[in-house]
Design a protein around this motif. Structure first.
Motif, PDB file in Angstrom:
ATOM      1  N   SER A  77      10.796 -10.639  30.582  1.00 12.17           N
ATOM      2  CA  SER A  77      11.098 -10.146  31.921  1.00 12.17           C
ATOM      3  C   SER A  77      11.484  -8.678  31.868  1.00 12.17           C
ATOM      4  O   SER A  77      11.694  -8.103  30.801  1.00 12.17           O
ATOM      5  CB  SER A  77      12.241 -10.956  32.542  1.00 12.17           C
ATOM      6  N   MET A  78      11.587  -8.103  33.043  1.00 10.18           N
ATOM      7  CA  MET A  78      12.075  -6.737  33.184  1.00 10.18           C
ATOM      8  C   MET A  78      13.494  -6.654  32.621  1.00 10.18           C
ATOM      9  O   MET A  78      14.306  -7.570  32.798  1.00 10.18           O
ATOM     10  CB  MET A  78      12.048  -6.374  34.665  1.00 10.18           C
ATOM     11  N   GLY A  79      13.805  -5.540  31.972  1.00  7.74           N
ATOM     12  CA  GLY A  79      15.107  -5.409  31.331  1.00  7.74           C
ATOM     13  C   GLY A  79      16.279  -5.554  32.271  1.00  7.74           C
ATOM     14  O   GLY A  79      17.275  -6.212  31.952  1.00  7.74           O
ATOM     15  N   GLY A  80      16.168  -4.970  33.470  1.00  6.31           N
ATOM     16  CA  GLY A  80      17.294  -4.982  34.403  1.00  6.31           C
ATOM     17  C   GLY A  80      17.313  -6.168  35.333  1.00  6.31           C
ATOM     18  O   GLY A  80      18.111  -6.192  36.287  1.00  6.31           O
ATOM     19  N   LEU A  81      16.477  -7.179  35.085  1.00  7.78           N
ATOM     20  CA  LEU A  81      16.394  -8.308  36.005  1.00  7.78           C
ATOM     21  C   LEU A  81      17.723  -9.054  36.104  1.00  7.78           C
ATOM     22  O   LEU A  81      18.152  -9.423  37.211  1.00  7.78           O
ATOM     23  CB  LEU A  81      15.293  -9.274  35.552  1.00  7.78           C
ATOM     24  N   LEU A  82      18.395  -9.297  34.990  1.00  8.83           N
ATOM     25  CA  LEU A  82      19.646 -10.046  35.027  1.00  8.83           C
ATOM     26  C   LEU A  82      20.695  -9.310  35.853  1.00  8.83           C
ATOM     27  O   LEU A  82      21.450  -9.933  36.613  1.00  8.83           O
ATOM     28  CB  LEU A  82      20.158 -10.290  33.608  1.00  8.83           C
ATOM     29  N   GLU A  83      20.742  -8.001  35.722  1.00  9.58           N
ATOM     30  CA  GLU A  83      21.707  -7.226  36.504  1.00  9.58           C
ATOM     31  C   GLU A  83      21.436  -7.388  38.002  1.00  9.58           C
ATOM     32  O   GLU A  83      22.369  -7.547  38.805  1.00  9.58           O
ATOM     33  CB  GLU A  83      21.617  -5.751  36.098  1.00  9.58           C
ATOM     34  N   GLU A  84      20.167  -7.360  38.392  1.00  2.98           N
ATOM     35  CA  GLU A  84      19.831  -7.503  39.803  1.00  2.98           C
ATOM     36  C   GLU A  84      20.094  -8.921  40.293  1.00  2.98           C
ATOM     37  O   GLU A  84      20.497  -9.130  41.446  1.00  2.98           O
ATOM     38  CB  GLU A  84      18.368  -7.113  40.025  1.00  2.98           C
ATOM     39  N   LEU A  85      19.870  -9.919  39.425  1.00  2.00           N
ATOM     40  CA  LEU A  85      20.177 -11.299  39.808  1.00  2.00           C
ATOM     41  C   LEU A  85      21.677 -11.495  40.019  1.00  2.00           C
ATOM     42  O   LEU A  85      22.101 -12.171  40.980  1.00  2.00           O
ATOM     43  CB  LEU A  85      19.678 -12.255  38.722  1.00  2.00           C
ATOM     44  N   LYS A  86      22.482 -10.911  39.145  1.00  2.00           N
ATOM     45  CA  LYS A  86      23.924 -11.067  39.276  1.00  2.00           C
ATOM     46  C   LYS A  86      24.459 -10.357  40.514  1.00  2.00           C
ATOM     47  O   LYS A  86      25.437 -10.813  41.120  1.00  2.00           O
ATOM     48  CB  LYS A  86      24.621 -10.533  38.020  1.00  2.00           C
ATOM     49  N   THR A  87      23.815  -9.262  40.887  1.00  2.00           N
ATOM     50  CA  THR A  87      24.225  -8.570  42.112  1.00  2.00           C
ATOM     51  C   THR A  87      23.912  -9.425  43.338  1.00  2.00           C
ATOM     52  O   THR A  87      24.722  -9.536  44.271  1.00  2.00           O
ATOM     53  CB  THR A  87      23.500  -7.219  42.224  1.00  2.00           C
ATOM     54  N   ALA A  88      22.737 -10.047  43.333  1.00  2.00           N
ATOM     55  CA  ALA A  88      22.330 -10.877  44.478  1.00  2.00           C
ATOM     56  C   ALA A  88      23.019 -12.237  44.474  1.00  2.00           C
ATOM     57  O   ALA A  88      23.335 -12.787  45.537  1.00  2.00           O
ATOM     58  CB  ALA A  88      20.818 -11.056  44.464  1.00  2.00           C
ATOM     59  N   TYR A  89      23.253 -12.794  43.263  1.00  2.00           N
ATOM     60  CA  TYR A  89      23.865 -14.121  43.131  1.00  2.00           C
ATOM     61  C   TYR A  89      24.993 -14.018  42.106  1.00  2.00           C
ATOM     62  O   TYR A  89      24.778 -14.259  40.906  1.00  2.00           O
ATOM     63  CB  TYR A  89      22.837 -15.157  42.689  1.00  2.00           C
ATOM     64  N   PRO A  90      26.180 -13.639  42.530  1.00  2.00           N
ATOM     65  CA  PRO A  90      27.289 -13.378  41.587  1.00  2.00           C
ATOM     66  C   PRO A  90      27.628 -14.557  40.674  1.00  2.00           C
ATOM     67  O   PRO A  90      28.199 -14.361  39.602  1.00  2.00           O
ATOM     68  CB  PRO A  90      28.455 -13.054  42.533  1.00  2.00           C
ATOM     69  N   GLN A  91      27.297 -15.781  41.109  1.00  2.00           N
ATOM     70  CA  GLN A  91      27.646 -16.947  40.283  1.00  2.00           C
ATOM     71  C   GLN A  91      26.700 -17.136  39.112  1.00  2.00           C
ATOM     72  O   GLN A  91      26.892 -18.034  38.274  1.00  2.00           O
ATOM     73  CB  GLN A  91      27.651 -18.216  41.142  1.00  2.00           C
ATOM     74  N   THR A  92      25.660 -16.307  39.003  1.00  2.00           N
ATOM     75  CA  THR A  92      24.643 -16.458  37.952  1.00  2.00           C
ATOM     76  C   THR A  92      25.262 -16.292  36.569  1.00  2.00           C
ATOM     77  O   THR A  92      25.980 -15.324  36.300  1.00  2.00           O
ATOM     78  CB  THR A  92      23.522 -15.428  38.139  1.00  2.00           C
TER      79      THR A  92
END
Length: 813
Positions: A77-92
């Motif tokens: 995946s894209m390197g920054g994907l996890l950061e963007e997921l955590k921003t959108a879904y903090p419980q990730t």
């Protein structure tokens, strides 16, 4: 009951050793193949089982739907994907795994190793087994590293190296790091290597300009969920999330989730994410099941053929009051004892053959009776259950003899017409499977020979790839110096630097290319894979130029653009492949010459068209290619050296000596193009080797069964043969009579195998982009081999029977 069963079991082996040996050998071989391929199947399907959190962890995969690209799911995946997921879904709850290369300094010596940049929670997220240190804070400091036990012993001589210091050199420069923890070595069946781990920091991600670029792939991103329902509910939000985050990355008129699909992949499925690899593993598992089935068919054949030998025993016992149920139970218990003994012998066969199996199949299988006790017991249970089902018919057939008929007859019954038809039918099933296996083996070998020797668009022999050049510690002046000095070596004809490398997919960039007047759309415009090449690249590879010219270092318009300083209105020269001309809609390569197009936000002119080159997996179509020129290429490039008149070891030695003079602080790493490509061909060879071994043993099992049947049937026809010889039949006529009886079902089985083999071979060949045409001669040849094997098997029995003296056979008549 048990005592009489053991007594009967022992006597059956002692009194009729030939049948007992054939029965035991056939069962043992079939069970051995089943165990070995079950071991292989378990190995391939148990990746990452070292993690106690395996059921909860999912990898994020990406699937692209661009024109011209293979529509498969990848596990990156894209390197920054996890950061963007955590921003959108903090419980990730997630973590990342990013393998890189690093230079390890140990005194005056330097070594290349893989270093995995991970998030601080990586060890606890996966439950990585920590031998020394604290998993909770081992990766909390950027100056700390975690080592595997084997690497700790390699660099420090001891396993407990916590607190020791090591010098590493990577993209962030030469630094000292402190060992904070030691983890246990992971098993071979793990996608992750985990030898050196270091914290993934914002400083490191800042060096990647495309860290948040939707469509790029850098890292493995992993999420954790309580259960599968929660995972699927989260995955259902991916399309909306992708559309929000990607925005207009793929064009104003394109919904991002239509061209880039995020998927959740259970961690246990990541290794077999390729449908073709999964199908290959399943197919070999099926071969193990077929081998066991053939062995059990062999057992039924021999057991029913031996019925006459025990008919009088059954008749006497029935006369003395034995109930049919008791007799059936005894025969079933005897069968289970035979299976148990065969299982023990099969384990011995597996132990003896594992070194050969590992060598032929490129594996690292082993039997650990302590750790694998539950698995071995499960395999034994499967074998015993299958054997019990197979033993039911012989048990019922034996217990059904009528005492009066048996004791009143001078002949030993053979089970009647039904039993004879059953034995013939089972023998046909065996040899149908054998003939199909021979068809597949020959088809496999022809296809593998074809892909290894076919014209792949360039000369793969006498070509060295110097991987050290792409190391971050190598300066541009060192790259240029190596190219100049290598050209001067005796035997070297061409040297170049490029990131279009045979057998290396680490630098693949895909973008759309658009002709004037065409719609510029991610869903409609053709996609090409672009590469940067240096001087003499096409000359070195021996690539055929279809039309136009190739790059010339003297022409300024050939020099690739620089995104920071280039003139956006300038027209740059590019070379494309034959496949690209088709995807762009040109009727011929000639029609594409000197045409203008828009690529990667730059205007380009097509100055030449070259032949397609198969750099990657032969199972996949050759991608459309676009080549840009850079006389001093530095973006993840490697060196390529064409030589002649020297052996490969001699060339390696010369290049190594030169490298140590130019870049002594960087380890020398060189491979041949043939070895680089072989990683695509070797798995097919290895699986073919395994299949061939399994098919060979299946053929041997069939021969054992056929020999047993021939010996039994010939023994029952001794008087008939004696009468025929008294009446004037020659030995040759008797041999012909017996051979026709035995070989007729084998010949019919060979014909039945043709359509089955054709379907199976067609299905297998369909996975290759460059598949051979189905050779028709394979089918009669495979049937002929099966027939020849059967002929050799029964010939001795037939000749022995035909040579017997009639007087001895008829002396009691």
């Amino acid at each position: 009951m048990l005592k009489s069963t053991f007594t009967a079991f022992y006597r059956s082996f002692v009194r009729h050793p030939l049948y007992a040996l054939l029965n035991l050998l056939g069962l043992s071989l079939g069970i051995a193949v089943f165990i070995a391929l079950s071991l292989f199947y378990r190995f391939e399907t148990s990746y990452e089982s070292w993690s106690p959190k395996l059921p909860q962890i999912y990898a994020i995969g990406m699937r692209f739907h661009f024109p011209g690209m293979t529509d498969n799911t990848g596990d990156g995946s894209m390197g920054g994907l996890l950061e963007e997921l955590k921003t959108a879904y903090p419980q990730t709850e997630g973590t990342r795994y990013w393998p890189n290369s690093v230079i390890v300094h140990k005194g005056a010596d330097v070594f290349n190793e893989q270093i995995d940049l991970v998030d601080a929670n990586f060890l606890t997220f996966f439950g990585v087994p920590v031998v020394y240190g604290n998993s909770a804070n081992a990766l909390s400091d950027p100056s700390h590293v975690v080592l595997s036990a084997s690497l700790a012993r390699k660099y420090f001589g001891v396993t407990n190296a916590v607190g020791r210091t090591m010098i590493l050199n990577d993209e962030e420069g030469l630094k000292n790091y402190t060992v904070s923890a030691i983890i246990a070595d992971l098993p071979k069946n793990s996608v992750m290597k985990l030898d050196i781990l270091r914290l993934l920091t914002p400083q490191r991600t800042a060096l990647k300009y495309n860290w948040h670029h939707w469509g790029s792939v850098q890292v493995g991103t992993y999420l954790k969920f309580k259960n599968r329902t929660e995972a699927y509910a989260f995955a259902a939000q991916f399309p909306a999330f992708t559309d929000r985050q990607a925005g207009q990355s793929f064009g104003a008129d394109v919904m991002p989730h239509k061209v880039l699909e995020l998927k959740l992949i259970p961690l246990a499925d990541v290794h077999l994410i390729s449908p073709k690899l999964k199908a290959a593993v399943i197919s070999l598992g099926v071969v193990g099941i077929v081998a066991l089935a053939l062995a059990l068919i062999n057992y039924v054949n021999l057991a029913t053929a031996r019925a006459g030998l025990r008919a009088r025993e059954v008749a006497v016992r029935k006369t003395l009051g034995a109930a049919p149920l008791v007799l059936r139970l005894q025969f079933i218990l005897e069968a289970l004892l035979t299976l148990l003994l065969a299982f023990v012998v099969a384990l011995s066969f597996v132990e003896l053959s594992l070194p050969l199996l590992n060598s032929a199949g490129g594996l690292s299988l082993k039997l650990d009776y302590h750790a694998d006790a539950i698995w071995i017991a499960s395999v034994l249970a499967i074998v015993m259950l299958a054997g019990l089902i197979a033993a039911l018919y012989p048990a019922f057939a034996l217990s059904a003899f009528k005492p009066a008929q048996v004791l009143a007859s001078s002949r030993t019954p053979g089970g009647g017409r039904t039993a004879g038809i059953l034995r013939t039918g089972l023998a046909m099933v065996q040899f149908t499977a054998v003939a199909v296996a021979f068809i597949l083996i020959m088809g496999f070998m022809l296809q593998i020979h074809h892909i290894q020797n076919a014209d792949i668009g360039f000369q793969r022999s006498n070509l060295m790839i110097v991987n050290s050049i792409r190391d971050n510690a190598v300066t541009q002046s060192q790259r240029d110096a190596f190219a100049v000095e290598a050209r001067a070596l005796p035997g070297v004809s061409y040297v170049t630097i490029a990131n279009a490398i045979p057998g290396d997919t680490s630098m693949i960039n895909n973008s759309s290319i658009v002709r004037p007047g065409q719609v510029d759309s991610a869903t409609e415009s053709p996609t090409v894979s672009s590469s940067i090449v240096g001087p003499d690249y096409f000359e070195l590879l021996g690539t055929k130029v279809l039309v136009g010219r190739i790059f010339d270092v003297q022409r300024g318009e050939d020099q690739m653009w620089d995104d920071k300083t280039s003139d956006k209105d300038r027209v740059y020269s590019v070379v494309i492949s034959r496949r690209t001309t088709k995807d762009m809609g040109f009727p011929s390569p000639q029609a594409a010459l000197n045409q203008i197009a828009r690529f990667n936000d730059h205007t380009v002119r097509i100055i030449g068209i070259v032949e397609d080159m198969r750099f990657y997996n032969p199972n996949e179509p050759i991608p459309a290619k676009l080549y840009a020129f850079d006389a001093h290429a530095s973006d993840s490039v490697v060196g390529m050296v064409r030589y002649q008149g020297l052996s490969a070891p001699a060339m390696r030695e010369k290049l190594q000596h030169l490298w140590r003079q130019i870049a002594p602080a960087v380890p020398f790493d060189v491979t041949s193009a043939a070895d680089n490509l072989d990683k695509y061909y070797k798995p097919e060879r290895d699986r073919t080797n395994l299949f061939t071994m399994g098919a060979g043993i299946a053929a041997l099992i069939g021969c054992i069964g056929l020999y047993g049947m021939a010996a039994f049937n010939t023994g029952r026809r001794v008087r008939e043969i004696g009468v025929r010889k008294v009446l004037g039949a020659s030995a040759g006529q008797v041999v012909r009579l017996l051979l026709l009886q035995f070989l007729r079902p084998v010949a019919i089985a060979g014909l039945i195998a043709w359509p089955l083999g054709w379907l199976a071979l067609q299905r297998w060949l369909s996975q290759f982009d460059d598949a051979i045409a189905m050779p028709l001669w394979v089918f009669p040849l495979a049937s002929g081999i099966a027939l020849a094997i059967a002929l050799v098997t029964v010939a001795g029995v037939a000749f022995g029977a035909a040579s017997s003296e009639p007087g001895k056979a008829l002396r009691h008549e």
